[in-house]
Design a protein around this motif. Sequence first.
Motif: not given
Length: 52
Positions: A8-12, A16-19, A37-39
């Motif tokens: 599973a991939e969870v993208a947060l 409001g502006d940081y992936g 991580g951040s990418g």
Amino acid sequence: MTVASDRAEVALSVNGDYGYWAYYRRDDHGWQETVSGSGPTTGWDDPAAIEW
């Protein structure tokens, strides 16, 4: 969240502006985080590409 078989991939979006991405693999004990991580991680859903 995207689920592919036992992965599973969870993208947060944080503040409001940081992936931020977290990746999980399901085993006999449930879902376990494997990396985060951040990418995004390319090939996360392909066991031949990434062996967690």
